[in-house]
Design an enzyme around this catalytic site. Structure first.
Site, PDB file in Angstrom:
ATOM      1  N   ILE A 143     -68.366  76.875  55.069  1.00  0.00           N
ATOM      2  CA  ILE A 143     -69.556  77.611  54.634  1.00  0.00           C
ATOM      3  C   ILE A 143     -70.738  76.759  55.087  1.00  0.00           C
ATOM      4  O   ILE A 143     -70.742  75.536  54.907  1.00  0.00           O
ATOM      5  CB  ILE A 143     -69.561  77.842  53.093  1.00  0.00           C
ATOM      6  CG1 ILE A 143     -70.833  78.555  52.634  1.00  0.00           C
ATOM      7  CG2 ILE A 143     -69.368  76.573  52.301  1.00  0.00           C
ATOM      8  CD1 ILE A 143     -70.785  79.004  51.146  1.00  0.00           C
ATOM      9  N   SER A 144     -71.702  77.380  55.743  1.00  0.00           N
ATOM     10  CA  SER A 144     -72.811  76.620  56.325  1.00  0.00           C
ATOM     11  C   SER A 144     -73.637  75.928  55.246  1.00  0.00           C
ATOM     12  O   SER A 144     -73.691  76.369  54.098  1.00  0.00           O
ATOM     13  CB  SER A 144     -73.724  77.547  57.134  1.00  0.00           C
ATOM     14  OG  SER A 144     -72.996  78.213  58.130  1.00  0.00           O
ATOM     15  N   GLN A 145     -74.306  74.854  55.680  1.00  0.00           N
ATOM     16  CA  GLN A 145     -75.231  74.129  54.808  1.00  0.00           C
ATOM     17  C   GLN A 145     -76.364  75.076  54.387  1.00  0.00           C
ATOM     18  O   GLN A 145     -76.892  75.814  55.223  1.00  0.00           O
ATOM     19  CB  GLN A 145     -75.784  72.952  55.615  1.00  0.00           C
ATOM     20  CG  GLN A 145     -76.746  72.081  54.857  1.00  0.00           C
ATOM     21  CD  GLN A 145     -77.475  71.122  55.784  1.00  0.00           C
ATOM     22  OE1 GLN A 145     -77.310  71.144  56.995  1.00  0.00           O
ATOM     23  NE2 GLN A 145     -78.303  70.288  55.196  1.00  0.00           N
TER      24      GLN A 145
END
Ligand code: SAH
Length: 238
Positions: free
Chosen positions: A72-74
């Protein structure tokens, strides 16, 4: 963590993103992101998108593993990409790489409709179910190779790609961009395609725009580290 703690954690996260945006203003060309984008980040329950065991760190400003070798992206990156895509209330948005569906939810808070594609069925199915459960009725998901876009609903006012294309922007995505549209995509210029743990990567986050006459312009925004965009897979529909 109680509901109140989570609300406080989201507020703190948004403040942290605001600081990081100010610190990276020279790349972004602005000191602050659109307040609609920040409000969406403050609203979406990120902990719902993270495996139960990792929920304590859901509001840390870092990427997290979500299984199947994906992340999951930052939150800062989600905020920046959403701001670049600038989804307006009447816009139709295509996302390539649903993953856990977090970026999808942020886009769905801001746009009229979001179409999201994911190539890994084991991620796509729970993400679709999660988005439904959380009430994101303006999202449609599909299992398949999003590098070819999603012709049926094209053109899109904004396209957000959350995996890195290797050396070139998939032509279908440029084709399916509406006049005046924005395409946000990480492009990997390394000699070999990126592989976790992202050593020696040379990726840039690009903002590609199409003007009213169909002319394409490209702007390099930030150095980034994304998982690779898988291209050329069987196009299976959920
Ligand atoms: N948007 C996600 C980020 C997920 S990481 C989030 O908010 O967490 C990128 C995702 O892109 C992975 O789940 C990966 O499986 C997916 N992906 C890679 N190549 C793809 C392709 N060609 N079409 C659709 N999804 C792809």
């Amino acid at each position: 963590m109680s509901g109140n703690d989570r609300t406080a954690a989201r507020k703190a996260l948004v403040a942290e993103i605001a600081d990081e945006v100010a610190g990276t203003g020279k790349w972004l060309g602005k000191e602050a992101l659109d307040s609609r984008v920040m409000a969406a980040l403050e609203k979406v329950p990120r902990h719902e998108f993270i495996p139960a065991a990792d929920r304590a760190v859901a509001y840390d400003n870092r990427p997290q593993p979500i299984g199947h070798g994906q992340t999951i992206s930052q939150p800062y990156i989600v905020a920046v990409m959403t701001d670049m895509a600038a989804p307006g209330p009447g816009d139709r948005v295509l996302e390539v790489g649903t993953g856990c569906g977090y970026q999808t939810a942020v886009l769905a808070e801001l746009a009229a409709r979001v179409y999201s594609t994911e190539v890994v069925p084991e991620l796509a199915r729970p993400a679709a179910e999660r988005l439904r459960r959380l009430g994101y009725g303006n999202v449609e998901t599909r299992i398949g190779d999003g590098a070819r876009g999603w012709t049926e609903h094209a053109p899109y006012d904004a396209i957000v790609v959350t995996a890195a294309a290797w050396h070139r922007i998939p032509p279908a995505l440029i084709e399916q961009l509406a006049p005046g549209g924005r395409l946000v995509i990480p492009v990997d210029r390394s000699p070999t395609a990126a592989r976790y743990p992202f050593k020696d990567q040379e990726q840039d986050l690009l903002l590609v725009t199409k003007d009213a006459k169909g002319k394409i312009s490209e702007r390099k925004m930030l150095p980034v580290a994304f998982v690779p965009l898988i291209e050329g897979d069987e196009d299976a529909r959920s």
